[in-house]
Design a protein around this motif. Structure first.
Motif, PDB file in Angstrom:
ATOM      1  N   LEU A  96       0.827  -1.201   0.000  1.00 43.16           N
ATOM      2  CA  LEU A  96       0.000   0.000   0.000  1.00 43.16           C
ATOM      3  C   LEU A  96       0.863   1.253   0.000  1.00 43.16           C
ATOM      4  O   LEU A  96       0.572   2.240  -0.678  1.00 43.16           O
ATOM      5  CB  LEU A  96      -0.926  -0.001   1.219  1.00 43.16           C
ATOM      6  N   ASN A  97       1.935   1.224   0.769  1.00 42.68           N
ATOM      7  CA  ASN A  97       2.818   2.381   0.872  1.00 42.68           C
ATOM      8  C   ASN A  97       3.525   2.687  -0.444  1.00 42.68           C
ATOM      9  O   ASN A  97       3.745   3.853  -0.789  1.00 42.68           O
ATOM     10  CB  ASN A  97       3.830   2.147   1.983  1.00 42.68           C
ATOM     11  N   LEU A  98       3.861   1.637  -1.208  1.00 49.71           N
ATOM     12  CA  LEU A  98       4.608   1.798  -2.452  1.00 49.71           C
ATOM     13  C   LEU A  98       3.719   1.702  -3.689  1.00 49.71           C
ATOM     14  O   LEU A  98       4.243   1.582  -4.807  1.00 49.71           O
ATOM     15  CB  LEU A  98       5.706   0.740  -2.543  1.00 49.71           C
ATOM     16  N   ALA A  99       2.409   1.748  -3.506  1.00 56.53           N
ATOM     17  CA  ALA A  99       1.503   1.665  -4.654  1.00 56.53           C
ATOM     18  C   ALA A  99       1.844   2.751  -5.671  1.00 56.53           C
ATOM     19  O   ALA A  99       2.042   3.914  -5.306  1.00 56.53           O
ATOM     20  CB  ALA A  99       0.064   1.830  -4.187  1.00 56.53           C
ATOM     21  N   PRO A 100       1.955   2.411  -6.958  1.00 54.55           N
ATOM     22  CA  PRO A 100       2.404   3.377  -7.968  1.00 54.55           C
ATOM     23  C   PRO A 100       1.450   4.544  -8.179  1.00 54.55           C
ATOM     24  O   PRO A 100       1.861   5.607  -8.635  1.00 54.55           O
ATOM     25  CB  PRO A 100       2.534   2.529  -9.236  1.00 54.55           C
ATOM     26  N   ASN A 101       0.163   4.356  -7.862  1.00 52.76           N
ATOM     27  CA  ASN A 101      -0.805   5.431  -8.038  1.00 52.76           C
ATOM     28  C   ASN A 101      -1.978   5.207  -7.092  1.00 52.76           C
ATOM     29  O   ASN A 101      -2.151   4.100  -6.558  1.00 52.76           O
ATOM     30  CB  ASN A 101      -1.282   5.516  -9.495  1.00 52.76           C
ATOM     31  N   PRO A 102      -2.805   6.233  -6.867  1.00 54.52           N
ATOM     32  CA  PRO A 102      -3.940   6.082  -5.933  1.00 54.52           C
ATOM     33  C   PRO A 102      -4.930   5.014  -6.365  1.00 54.52           C
ATOM     34  O   PRO A 102      -5.576   4.393  -5.512  1.00 54.52           O
ATOM     35  CB  PRO A 102      -4.585   7.478  -5.950  1.00 54.52           C
ATOM     36  N   PHE A 103      -5.045   4.791  -7.675  1.00 58.18           N
ATOM     37  CA  PHE A 103      -5.998   3.791  -8.147  1.00 58.18           C
ATOM     38  C   PHE A 103      -5.556   2.377  -7.761  1.00 58.18           C
ATOM     39  O   PHE A 103      -6.376   1.531  -7.399  1.00 58.18           O
ATOM     40  CB  PHE A 103      -6.155   3.901  -9.665  1.00 58.18           C
TER      41      PHE A 103
END
Length: 332
Positions: A166-173
């Motif tokens: 979650l912390n490293l997710a590439p974008n909010p989507f």
């Protein structure tokens, strides 16, 4: 202590409750189907709208709710019997968290979009890896306490991996997709999801139901069970594999749904002779009914977006569990 009803009466009552939940699940929703319209669609004589609602939306969702609920209830009862711990459920051994981590990895790296089977395969695979690590941490010990402590370590590690994704997710989507899955839901599920989960639930459930008599022997302790001829290693392997395969397949399709495996065994236990084997099948039936009724709730409660099933089971589970624990604490 009140006398428990005959086992056949209990099973018949739970099957009737499960059937009532299934029928209600097919009828109720944003568009209510009357009994006549539902029957006509089932026989192929109804209007096309009713046919689409029944066979493409509600039937696979209902069957998944029954299967996932049964697996969670059964695994909770089996783990409580094996560990002799009323607070045990799949997450105690890290199975649920590991399954969730595998599914989150499939979503994070985009593997779930490549093929529908990637999500359950990674979910089950990560669960098996976690259980292998559990064996290594527990070593040669047969103590349930050792397994619990090792399970807590694995669950914490899996939770950290989910938080990292979650912390490293590439974008909010991408983060929103992971969060939505972690909340648990059966929305927009099809027969393709059912064929993915059903074999896992069948194999896992069969392994857990097979070892009921060994769980009864374990109420005498490890030494007593061994004196009665129980192979503790084989029993533990069967229990952990059944939990891994069944819960891994269920979680891959439904997302993270908690508390079903925790509270259902407590709800059915007073109506049995309290032996671990007597609680297994009733817990499966009760879990199927409970999750199906909860899924009906998320569809019928008025809201802008459909409530997530994991949220509803949490709100239902915590107070029911605490009340029942207060009533039954002297019997453990």
């Amino acid at each position: 202590m009140r006398a428990a009803p005959p086992r056949s009466v209990l099973l018949a009552a739970l099957m009737a409750l499960m059937l009532a939940a299934a029928i209600a699940s097919l009828r109720l929703g944003p568009v209510e189907l009357s009994a006549g319209r539902l029957l006509a669609a089932t026989l192929g004589n109804g209007d096309r709208v009713a046919h689409i609602i029944l066979f493409e939306l509600r039937l696979p969702r209902t069957l998944l709710a029954l299967g996932v609920g049964a697996m969670l209830g059964l695994s909770g009862a089996a783990l409580q019997g094996y560990l002799r711990n009323p607070l045990a459920e799949p997450s105690v051994l890290g199975a649920s968290n590991a399954a969730a981590l595998g599914a989150v990895a499939a979503l994070y790296f985009g593997l779930a979009a490549l093929h529908p089977l990637m999500l359950p395969l990674l979910s089950i695979g990560s669960t098996i890896i976690a259980l292998t690590l559990l064996f290594l941490l527990a070593g040669r010990s047969e103590s349930p306490l050792t397994l619990i402590l090792a399970g807590i370590a694995i669950a914490t590690l899996a939770g950290a991996g989910i938080s990292l994704a979650l912390n490293l997710a590439p974008n909010p989507f991408a983060a929103m997709e992971i969060m939505t899955w972690l909340l648990g839901s059966l929305e927009n599920r099809s027969f393709a999801h059912l064929w993915i989960a059903l074999p896992c639930i069948a194999v896992g459930g069969g392994l857990l139901l097979w070892g009921g008599r060994d769980l009864d022997a374990l109420t005498l302790g490890e030494d007593g069970a061994q004196a009665l001829g129980v192979d503790l290693r084989r029993t533990r392997l069967r229990l952990l594999l059944g939990t891994a395969i069944g819960v891994g397949g269920a979680v891959a399709v439904s997302g993270a749904i908690g508390f079903v495996g925790l509270i259902v065994p407590h709800l059915v236990r007073p109506f049995t002779d309290r032996s671990p084997s007597a609680i297994l099948l009733p817990s499966a039936l009760g879990g199927a009914a409970l999750l199906t009724f909860a899924d009906i709730g998320v569809r019928t409660i008025a809201s802008t977006n459909e409530l997530k099933l994991g949220v509803v089971t949490a709100f239902l589970g915590v107070p029911v569990f605490l009340i029942h624990l207060m009533r039954e604490r002297r019997l453990w």
